[in-house]
Scaffold this motif. Structure first.
Motif, PDB file in Angstrom:
ATOM      1  N   PRO A  42       0.907  -1.493   0.080  1.00 26.23           N
ATOM      2  CA  PRO A  42      -0.203   0.477   0.130  1.00 26.23           C
ATOM      3  C   PRO A  42       0.710   1.669   0.012  1.00 26.23           C
ATOM      4  O   PRO A  42       0.172   2.296  -0.552  1.00 26.23           O
ATOM      5  CB  PRO A  42      -0.805  -0.352   1.193  1.00 26.23           C
ATOM      6  CG  PRO A  42       0.049  -0.799   2.569  1.00 26.23           C
ATOM      7  CD  PRO A  42       0.512  -1.916   1.531  1.00 26.23           C
ATOM      8  N   ALA A  43       2.042   1.375   0.370  1.00 30.25           N
ATOM      9  CA  ALA A  43       2.823   2.327   0.413  1.00 30.25           C
ATOM     10  C   ALA A  43       4.566   1.971  -0.007  1.00 30.25           C
ATOM     11  O   ALA A  43       5.004   0.854   0.246  1.00 30.25           O
ATOM     12  CB  ALA A  43       2.798   2.749   2.308  1.00 30.25           C
ATOM     13  N   TYR A  59       7.450  10.904  -5.901  1.00 31.28           N
ATOM     14  CA  TYR A  59       6.008  11.258  -4.901  1.00 31.28           C
ATOM     15  C   TYR A  59       5.460  10.772  -6.654  1.00 31.28           C
ATOM     16  O   TYR A  59       4.106  10.104  -6.636  1.00 31.28           O
ATOM     17  CB  TYR A  59       6.328  12.447  -4.812  1.00 31.28           C
ATOM     18  CG  TYR A  59       5.404  12.990  -4.630  1.00 31.28           C
ATOM     19  CD1 TYR A  59       4.229  12.748  -3.228  1.00 31.28           C
ATOM     20  CD2 TYR A  59       3.821  14.309  -4.937  1.00 31.28           C
ATOM     21  CE1 TYR A  59       3.184  13.360  -2.763  1.00 31.28           C
ATOM     22  CE2 TYR A  59       2.627  14.396  -5.137  1.00 31.28           C
ATOM     23  CZ  TYR A  59       2.451  13.376  -3.628  1.00 31.28           C
ATOM     24  OH  TYR A  59       0.845  14.218  -3.122  1.00 31.28           O
ATOM     25  N   ALA A  62       5.203   6.650  -7.554  1.00 31.81           N
ATOM     26  CA  ALA A  62       3.958   6.452  -6.527  1.00 31.81           C
ATOM     27  C   ALA A  62       2.457   6.235  -6.674  1.00 31.81           C
ATOM     28  O   ALA A  62       1.298   5.820  -6.833  1.00 31.81           O
ATOM     29  CB  ALA A  62       4.707   6.816  -4.956  1.00 31.81           C
ATOM     30  N   ARG A  63       2.436   8.247  -6.757  1.00 31.99           N
ATOM     31  CA  ARG A  63       0.686   8.404  -7.106  1.00 31.99           C
ATOM     32  C   ARG A  63       0.598   7.988  -7.992  1.00 31.99           C
ATOM     33  O   ARG A  63      -0.964   7.583  -7.498  1.00 31.99           O
ATOM     34  CB  ARG A  63       0.741   9.908  -6.784  1.00 31.99           C
ATOM     35  CG  ARG A  63       1.848  10.793  -5.041  1.00 31.99           C
ATOM     36  CD  ARG A  63       0.340  10.568  -3.977  1.00 31.99           C
ATOM     37  NE  ARG A  63      -1.026  11.676  -4.592  1.00 31.99           N
ATOM     38  CZ  ARG A  63      -1.516  11.457  -3.782  1.00 31.99           C
ATOM     39  NH1 ARG A  63      -1.616  10.744  -2.237  1.00 31.99           N
ATOM     40  NH2 ARG A  63      -3.066  11.525  -4.128  1.00 31.99           N
ATOM     41  N   GLY A  66      -0.967   4.316  -7.398  1.00 33.97           N
ATOM     42  CA  GLY A  66      -1.864   4.317  -6.393  1.00 33.97           C
ATOM     43  C   GLY A  66      -0.523   3.718  -4.749  1.00 33.97           C
ATOM     44  O   GLY A  66      -1.908   3.084  -4.665  1.00 33.97           O
ATOM     45  N   VAL A  67       0.211   4.601  -5.080  1.00 33.90           N
ATOM     46  CA  VAL A  67       1.003   2.980  -4.085  1.00 33.90           C
ATOM     47  C   VAL A  67       1.180   4.683  -3.053  1.00 33.90           C
ATOM     48  O   VAL A  67       1.757   5.688  -3.390  1.00 33.90           O
ATOM     49  CB  VAL A  67       2.483   3.302  -4.345  1.00 33.90           C
ATOM     50  CG1 VAL A  67       3.266   2.488  -3.269  1.00 33.90           C
ATOM     51  CG2 VAL A  67       1.805   1.799  -4.823  1.00 33.90           C
ATOM     52  N   LYS A  68       1.526   4.856  -1.710  1.00 31.98           N
ATOM     53  CA  LYS A  68       1.270   6.188  -0.797  1.00 31.98           C
ATOM     54  C   LYS A  68       3.331   6.375  -1.016  1.00 31.98           C
ATOM     55  O   LYS A  68       3.578   6.068  -0.378  1.00 31.98           O
ATOM     56  CB  LYS A  68       1.246   5.525   1.073  1.00 31.98           C
ATOM     57  CG  LYS A  68       1.066   6.683   1.691  1.00 31.98           C
ATOM     58  CD  LYS A  68       0.616   6.933   2.687  1.00 31.98           C
ATOM     59  CE  LYS A  68       0.865   7.844   3.619  1.00 31.98           C
ATOM     60  NZ  LYS A  68       0.140   7.621   4.918  1.00 31.98           N
ATOM     61  N   PRO A  69       3.397   6.734  -1.188  1.00 33.61           N
ATOM     62  CA  PRO A  69       4.967   7.665  -1.014  1.00 33.61           C
ATOM     63  C   PRO A  69       5.168   7.650   0.458  1.00 33.61           C
ATOM     64  O   PRO A  69       4.290   8.900   0.834  1.00 33.61           O
ATOM     65  CB  PRO A  69       4.977   9.201  -2.214  1.00 33.61           C
ATOM     66  CG  PRO A  69       3.722   9.382  -2.115  1.00 33.61           C
ATOM     67  CD  PRO A  69       2.661   8.775  -1.508  1.00 33.61           C
ATOM     68  N   ILE A  70       6.111   7.576   0.840  1.00 31.14           N
ATOM     69  CA  ILE A  70       7.098   8.104   2.106  1.00 31.14           C
ATOM     70  C   ILE A  70       8.602   8.686   1.836  1.00 31.14           C
ATOM     71  O   ILE A  70       9.006   7.609   1.989  1.00 31.14           O
ATOM     72  CB  ILE A  70       6.135   6.888   3.613  1.00 31.14           C
ATOM     73  CG1 ILE A  70       5.302   6.352   3.163  1.00 31.14           C
ATOM     74  CG2 ILE A  70       7.408   7.612   4.780  1.00 31.14           C
ATOM     75  CD1 ILE A  70       5.025   5.376   4.214  1.00 31.14           C
TER      76      ILE A  70
END
Length: 82
Positions: A42-43, A59, A62-63, A66-70
């Motif tokens: 998910p991230a 960023y 990932a966005r 559909g992946v949450k960037p950290i």
């Protein structure tokens, strides 16, 4: 064998040096995001060495996948010597 495919969906990499970690990074941002999607993560986090040069690229990729960037950054801290 792709070991990432065996990870549980709740697993998230929190420390990864990308191609922007000049000293020791070799993971390309796009490939890392594709692997996260394939592994149903998910991230995903990047923590490049002493820089955030890859943050915008990471960023956006990932966005869009559909992946949450950290974002994180490994830094070296040195105390002053007398």
């Amino acid at each position: 064998m792709n070991q990432a495919a065996n990870l549980p969906a709740s697993f998230v990499h929190l420390r990864m040096h990308t191609e922007f970690s000049v000293v020791d990074g070799m993971v390309r941002v796009g490939e890392a995001v594709k692997a996260a999607v394939a592994s149903q993560m998910p991230a995903l986090a990047i923590s490049d060495l002493s820089n955030l040069f890859g943050l915008v690229k990471f960023y956006k990729k990932a966005r869009s996948a559909g992946v949450k960037p950290i974002a994180a950054c490994d830094v070296w801290i040195e105390s002053a010597r007398d």
